[in-house]
Design a protein around this motif. Structure first.
Motif, PDB file in Angstrom:
ATOM      1  N   MET A  32      25.224  43.007  33.755  1.00 34.69           N
ATOM      2  CA  MET A  32      26.605  42.818  34.176  1.00 34.69           C
ATOM      3  C   MET A  32      27.074  44.044  34.939  1.00 34.69           C
ATOM      4  N   GLU A  33      27.408  43.827  36.194  1.00 37.47           N
ATOM      5  CA  GLU A  33      27.863  44.916  37.040  1.00 37.47           C
ATOM      6  C   GLU A  33      29.267  44.641  37.534  1.00 37.47           C
ATOM      7  N   ILE A  34      30.069  45.691  37.594  1.00 40.09           N
ATOM      8  CA  ILE A  34      31.409  45.563  38.163  1.00 40.09           C
ATOM      9  C   ILE A  34      31.525  46.557  39.304  1.00 40.09           C
ATOM     10  N   PRO A  35      32.265  46.217  40.359  1.00 36.29           N
ATOM     11  CA  PRO A  35      32.376  47.128  41.506  1.00 36.29           C
ATOM     12  C   PRO A  35      33.167  48.384  41.151  1.00 36.29           C
ATOM     13  N   ASP A  36      32.739  49.506  41.714  1.00 40.48           N
ATOM     14  CA  ASP A  36      33.354  50.805  41.429  1.00 40.48           C
ATOM     15  C   ASP A  36      34.698  50.995  42.113  1.00 40.48           C
ATOM     16  N   ASN A  37      34.857  50.435  43.304  1.00 41.29           N
ATOM     17  CA  ASN A  37      36.020  50.783  44.127  1.00 41.29           C
ATOM     18  C   ASN A  37      37.226  49.888  43.886  1.00 41.29           C
ATOM     19  N   LYS A  38      37.237  49.114  42.820  1.00 42.00           N
ATOM     20  CA  LYS A  38      38.350  48.217  42.530  1.00 42.00           C
ATOM     21  C   LYS A  38      39.027  48.647  41.229  1.00 42.00           C
ATOM     22  N   PRO A  39      40.320  48.329  41.080  1.00 42.59           N
ATOM     23  CA  PRO A  39      40.973  48.600  39.798  1.00 42.59           C
ATOM     24  C   PRO A  39      40.308  47.804  38.682  1.00 42.59           C
ATOM     25  N   LEU A  40      40.341  48.341  37.489  1.00 45.06           N
ATOM     26  CA  LEU A  40      39.611  47.761  36.367  1.00 45.06           C
ATOM     27  C   LEU A  40      40.046  46.337  36.063  1.00 45.06           C
ATOM     28  N   LYS A  41      41.322  46.032  36.256  1.00 41.76           N
ATOM     29  CA  LYS A  41      41.829  44.681  35.986  1.00 41.76           C
ATOM     30  C   LYS A  41      41.131  43.643  36.861  1.00 41.76           C
ATOM     31  N   PHE A  42      40.838  44.006  38.109  1.00 40.99           N
ATOM     32  CA  PHE A  42      40.180  43.086  39.028  1.00 40.99           C
ATOM     33  C   PHE A  42      38.659  43.204  38.949  1.00 40.99           C
ATOM     34  N   ALA A  43      38.158  44.392  38.632  1.00 43.03           N
ATOM     35  CA  ALA A  43      36.711  44.586  38.540  1.00 43.03           C
ATOM     36  C   ALA A  43      36.117  43.817  37.365  1.00 43.03           C
ATOM     37  N   LEU A  44      36.863  43.716  36.267  1.00 37.05           N
ATOM     38  CA  LEU A  44      36.362  42.973  35.105  1.00 37.05           C
ATOM     39  C   LEU A  44      36.208  41.487  35.407  1.00 37.05           C
ATOM     40  N   GLN A  45      36.979  40.984  36.359  1.00 36.96           N
ATOM     41  CA  GLN A  45      36.914  39.561  36.683  1.00 36.96           C
ATOM     42  C   GLN A  45      35.633  39.187  37.422  1.00 36.96           C
ATOM     43  N   TYR A  46      34.828  40.159  37.822  1.00 37.51           N
ATOM     44  CA  TYR A  46      33.541  39.879  38.443  1.00 37.51           C
ATOM     45  C   TYR A  46      32.508  39.439  37.411  1.00 37.51           C
ATOM     46  N   ALA A  55      41.040  39.763  31.198  1.00 37.85           N
ATOM     47  CA  ALA A  55      40.968  41.147  31.683  1.00 37.85           C
ATOM     48  C   ALA A  55      42.198  41.928  31.234  1.00 37.85           C
ATOM     49  N   ALA A  56      43.371  41.317  31.336  1.00 34.93           N
ATOM     50  CA  ALA A  56      44.591  41.984  30.881  1.00 34.93           C
ATOM     51  C   ALA A  56      44.559  42.213  29.373  1.00 34.93           C
ATOM     52  N   GLN A  57      44.015  41.253  28.627  1.00 33.67           N
ATOM     53  CA  GLN A  57      43.907  41.379  27.172  1.00 33.67           C
ATOM     54  C   GLN A  57      42.966  42.536  26.806  1.00 33.67           C
ATOM     55  N   ILE A  58      41.857  42.663  27.512  1.00 30.99           N
ATOM     56  CA  ILE A  58      40.891  43.738  27.240  1.00 30.99           C
ATOM     57  C   ILE A  58      41.518  45.099  27.526  1.00 30.99           C
ATOM     58  N   LEU A  59      42.253  45.200  28.636  1.00 32.26           N
ATOM     59  CA  LEU A  59      42.888  46.482  28.965  1.00 32.26           C
ATOM     60  C   LEU A  59      43.963  46.860  27.951  1.00 32.26           C
ATOM     61  N   SER A  60      44.707  45.862  27.465  1.00 30.77           N
ATOM     62  CA  SER A  60      45.732  46.180  26.464  1.00 30.77           C
ATOM     63  C   SER A  60      45.095  46.522  25.125  1.00 30.77           C
ATOM     64  N   GLU A  61      43.947  45.916  24.824  1.00 34.02           N
ATOM     65  CA  GLU A  61      43.232  46.232  23.584  1.00 34.02           C
ATOM     66  C   GLU A  61      42.750  47.683  23.587  1.00 34.02           C
ATOM     67  N   LEU A  62      42.332  48.142  24.763  1.00 33.26           N
ATOM     68  CA  LEU A  62      41.817  49.506  24.886  1.00 33.26           C
ATOM     69  C   LEU A  62      42.916  50.531  25.146  1.00 33.26           C
ATOM     70  N   ASN A  63      44.165  50.072  25.350  1.00 31.63           N
ATOM     71  CA  ASN A  63      45.273  50.947  25.732  1.00 31.63           C
ATOM     72  C   ASN A  63      44.892  51.786  26.950  1.00 31.63           C
ATOM     73  N   VAL A  77      33.734  53.924  29.020  1.00 33.72           N
ATOM     74  CA  VAL A  77      32.692  52.938  29.300  1.00 33.72           C
ATOM     75  C   VAL A  77      32.103  52.404  27.997  1.00 33.72           C
ATOM     76  N   VAL A  78      31.878  53.293  27.033  1.00 36.63           N
ATOM     77  CA  VAL A  78      31.337  52.865  25.734  1.00 36.63           C
ATOM     78  C   VAL A  78      32.347  51.983  25.006  1.00 36.63           C
ATOM     79  N   ALA A  79      33.621  52.349  25.049  1.00 33.82           N
ATOM     80  CA  ALA A  79      34.662  51.539  24.400  1.00 33.82           C
ATOM     81  C   ALA A  79      34.780  50.174  25.076  1.00 33.82           C
ATOM     82  N   LEU A  80      34.689  50.153  26.394  1.00 34.67           N
ATOM     83  CA  LEU A  80      34.731  48.890  27.132  1.00 34.67           C
ATOM     84  C   LEU A  80      33.546  48.014  26.775  1.00 34.67           C
ATOM     85  N   ASP A  81      32.378  48.631  26.633  1.00 35.57           N
ATOM     86  CA  ASP A  81      31.182  47.883  26.249  1.00 35.57           C
ATOM     87  C   ASP A  81      31.332  47.294  24.849  1.00 35.57           C
TER      88      ASP A  81
END
Length: 149
Positions: A32-46, A55-63, A77-81
């Motif tokens: 699973m790869e996400i693009p580097d040059n995009k904001p995390l909210k949009f990169a997770l949707q890849y 994606a919004a739920q994951i970002l709010s979970e991680l604060n 990155v480890v927390a996201l994983d």
């Protein structure tokens, strides 16, 4: 010679170039790869199985703020994983959907028969629409007129 830590070396391995244009990707989980040059909210949707709401739920979970994927630290990155490991996404999700469709075909239920016939299976009309599912094979009406003469 400068010593490069393993994390940055790992990131450099996934830097690819196509006709002079660089495309960098951050590898989150296996395959699973996400693009580097995009904001995390949009990169997770890849990632297959993650949409806008997830994606919004994951970002709010991680604060975590919506920063670029390349600006993530090792801990983030480890927390996201860890958070992504809770969800069925990627190849696992695709395999699950394929197994469900195969089961419907095997038990010959209505939806399974529609899948076999390559027709829409959720109640859509097929007399005028469903060109994506049915294909664009059209019968020529002019050929039948020539036969009548």
């Amino acid at each position: 010679m400068r010593v490069v830590d393993s994390f940055n070396l790992y990131r450099l391995l996934f830097c690819m170039q196509f006709h002079g244009v660089g495309a960098r990707c951050l590898n989150i989980r296996a395959g699973m790869e996400i693009p580097d040059n995009k904001p995390l909210k949009f990169a997770l949707q890849y990632i297959h199985g993650i949409g806008r709401a997830r994606a919004a739920q994951i970002l709010s979970e991680l604060n975590m703020s919506n920063k670029l994927a390349m600006d993530l630290t090792r801990r983030e990155v480890v927390a996201l994983d860890d958070v992504l490991s809770k969800y069925v996404i990627g190849r696992d999700l695709a395999g699950l959907v394929d197994r469900d469709i195969k089961r419907m075909k095997d038990i010959q239920c209505y939806r399974g028969i529609r899948h076999v016939d390559n027709l829409p299976c959720r109640g859509q009309r097929t007399s005028t629409n469903a060109r994506t599912r049915k294909g664009s094979q059209r019968v020529a009406v002019a050929a039948s007129k020539k036969l009548k003469k």
